[in-house]
Design a protein around this motif. Structure first.
Motif, PDB file in Angstrom:
ATOM      1  N   LYS A 159     -38.867  53.483  18.790  1.00  0.00           N
ATOM      2  CA  LYS A 159     -38.099  53.474  17.542  1.00  0.00           C
ATOM      3  C   LYS A 159     -36.671  53.973  17.731  1.00  0.00           C
ATOM      4  CE  LYS A 159     -42.207  53.876  14.640  1.00  0.00           C
ATOM      5  NZ  LYS A 159     -42.903  54.648  13.570  1.00  0.00           N
ATOM      6  N   THR A 160     -36.334  54.411  18.943  1.00  0.00           N
ATOM      7  CA  THR A 160     -34.957  54.777  19.281  1.00  0.00           C
ATOM      8  C   THR A 160     -34.666  54.248  20.677  1.00  0.00           C
ATOM      9  OG1 THR A 160     -35.426  56.896  20.382  1.00  0.00           O
ATOM     10  CG2 THR A 160     -35.209  56.927  17.962  1.00  0.00           C
ATOM     11  N   TYR A 161     -33.393  54.031  20.969  1.00  0.00           N
ATOM     12  CA  TYR A 161     -33.077  53.525  22.306  1.00  0.00           C
ATOM     13  C   TYR A 161     -33.360  54.566  23.381  1.00  0.00           C
ATOM     14  CZ  TYR A 161     -28.484  55.896  22.810  1.00  0.00           C
ATOM     15  OH  TYR A 161     -27.473  56.815  22.966  1.00  0.00           O
ATOM     16  N   HIS A 162     -33.348  55.846  23.003  1.00  0.00           N
ATOM     17  CA  HIS A 162     -33.723  56.888  23.965  1.00  0.00           C
ATOM     18  C   HIS A 162     -35.193  56.764  24.370  1.00  0.00           C
ATOM     19  CE1 HIS A 162     -30.031  58.973  22.381  1.00  0.00           C
ATOM     20  NE2 HIS A 162     -29.878  59.116  23.670  1.00  0.00           N
ATOM     21  N   GLU A 163     -36.025  56.324  23.454  1.00  0.00           N
ATOM     22  CA  GLU A 163     -37.441  56.108  23.784  1.00  0.00           C
ATOM     23  C   GLU A 163     -37.591  54.946  24.765  1.00  0.00           C
ATOM     24  OE1 GLU A 163     -39.626  55.685  20.145  1.00  0.00           O
ATOM     25  OE2 GLU A 163     -39.317  57.779  19.553  1.00  0.00           O
ATOM     26  N   ILE A 164     -36.710  53.962  24.684  1.00  0.00           N
ATOM     27  CA  ILE A 164     -36.736  52.853  25.641  1.00  0.00           C
ATOM     28  C   ILE A 164     -36.345  53.356  27.025  1.00  0.00           C
ATOM     29  CG2 ILE A 164     -35.609  50.688  26.296  1.00  0.00           C
ATOM     30  CD1 ILE A 164     -35.548  49.973  23.348  1.00  0.00           C
ATOM     31  N   ILE A 165     -35.316  54.200  27.097  1.00  0.00           N
ATOM     32  CA  ILE A 165     -34.921  54.786  28.382  1.00  0.00           C
ATOM     33  C   ILE A 165     -36.092  55.531  28.999  1.00  0.00           C
ATOM     34  CG2 ILE A 165     -33.439  56.516  29.470  1.00  0.00           C
ATOM     35  CD1 ILE A 165     -31.286  55.745  27.395  1.00  0.00           C
ATOM     36  N   LYS A 166     -36.788  56.322  28.180  1.00  0.00           N
ATOM     37  CA  LYS A 166     -37.938  57.078  28.682  1.00  0.00           C
ATOM     38  C   LYS A 166     -39.045  56.133  29.149  1.00  0.00           C
ATOM     39  CE  LYS A 166     -40.890  61.051  27.652  1.00  0.00           C
ATOM     40  NZ  LYS A 166     -42.068  60.497  28.339  1.00  0.00           N
ATOM     41  N   ALA A 167     -39.261  55.050  28.400  1.00  0.00           N
ATOM     42  CA  ALA A 167     -40.294  54.080  28.786  1.00  0.00           C
ATOM     43  C   ALA A 167     -39.971  53.446  30.135  1.00  0.00           C
ATOM     44  CB  ALA A 167     -40.427  53.005  27.707  1.00  0.00           C
TER      45      ALA A 167
END
Length: 350
Positions: free
Chosen positions: A43-51
């Protein structure tokens, strides 16, 4: 636009790589596939980085994830002023583009291009979300089409009834091999090195080939020399996370040791991919070091006694002396003569 994922294995269907919709990016969790088909919802682009950093997606999957991440970033800042939207998206482009160091040049090519399109969309009163989504989809389609050319050249090198060995999960090239083999009615057998510690070879590559009806065999990493010496393998092939212009390539850790063994047993090694014309030599390749604990775990459970140490370089660099050819979208090249590839011009791949 005619989608290029038609007939591709489940892992390579666009919606199963990374997909933006209504303020969420859905990414297939490759860490648990094929045992489970679950998605991580960001739900945030930071979560995509973590993924990306946690290996939810890998190989070329992050190319799509960072693009969809730019759509998500635009959604996150949609209620801000134009000036603040651009500042937010500029920050997102940089952070998504540097999610992993070894392939930062490739990720950044995508996020920086999308950023410029988003700026144009904002200036025209159009949706920067849609601009990012449309460009990511077009980029995804372009990569599939381009990698099909690579796959065609590779399969055309392989005689009917031959057997090839893979390392890790080469993403789109797997689907391209499958398509070309079926088009040319070639019967090819796949041996897939398991690829520790995440076992992408046994879980992802082997699943794609099996789904496509290939005769598929998984070999543990420490069995590779045995099958090479026994004469089971006709060709060794891998994708590359980076191809420097002097013929050095970076790929999943373990790629080089298989190349050494292949050279010793006179098995040709063909690297597939698009040369990075911004990396002049192997010294320009930065190796990512991951959390060493990941090498001491399997499926979330520790497999070594507490206090045991480890380390985990994600990639290794294979020199051109161990590579027989680099198979590209423009033909088959010697690793010692990639200038010939560059002379044919640079096209937008990512």
């Amino acid at each position: 636009m005619e989608r290029q994922d038609k007939g591709m294995p489940f892992l390579l269907q666009y919606e199963n790589v990374a997909w933006y919709e209504n303020g969420v990016v859905r990414i297939l969790d490759r860490r648990i596939f094929p045992k489970q088909k679950k998605f991580v919802c960001c739900k945030t682009y930071h979560e995509i980085i973590k993924a990306i950093q946690d290996m939810v997606t890998q190989s070329a999957g992050p190319y799509t994830a960072v693009g969809m991440g730019m759509a998500l970033a635009a959604y996150e800042c949609k209620d801000k002023t134009e000036e603040k939207q651009i500042a937010f998206l500029t920050k997102a482009a940089k952070e998504l583009g540097n999610a992993r160091p070894t392939t930062a040049n490739r990720y950044s090519a995508i996020t920086n291009r999308i950023l410029e399109l988003q700026k144009e969309a904002i200036a025209k009163g159009q949706s920067p979300i849609q601009a990012a989504f449309d460009d990511t989809l077009a980029s995804l389609n372009r990569r599939y089409s381009t990698m099909q050319k690579v796959g065609n050249y590779l399969v055309d090198l392989m005689p009917n009834n031959s057997t090839f060995l893979t390392q890790c999960y080469g993403e789109t090239i797997i689907g391209a091999i499958i398509r070309r083999a079926k088009e040319t009615n070639k019967n090819l057998r796949a041996y897939d090195a398991a690829t520790e510690p995440f076992l992408q070879g046994s879980r992802l590559t082997a699943s794609c080939f099996k789904e496509a009806g290939f005769d598929t065999t998984v070999v543990d990493d420490n069995m590779v020399n045995f099958v090479l010496e026994r004469g089971d393998i006709d060709f060794y092939t891998s994708a590359a996370d980076s191809i420097a212009m002097d013929g050095h390539i970076a790929n999943k850790i373990g790629t080089k040791q298989i190349a050494v063994l292949a050279k010793r047993t006179e098995v040709p090694y063909f690297v597939t991919g698009i040369p990075d014309q911004d990396k002049l030599n192997g010294k320009a390749i930065e190796i990512e070091y991951r959390d060493p604990e990941q090498a001491l775990e399997f499926n979330g459970q520790r497999i070594a006694m507490e206090g045991v140490n480890s380390f985990y370089p994600a990639f290794d660099v294979t020199p051109p002396t161990l590579i027989d050819a680099i198979v590209t979208d423009k033909g088959v090249f010697s690793p010692f003569n990639l200038k010939e590839y560059a002379n044919l011009g640079k096209e937008n791949f990512y």
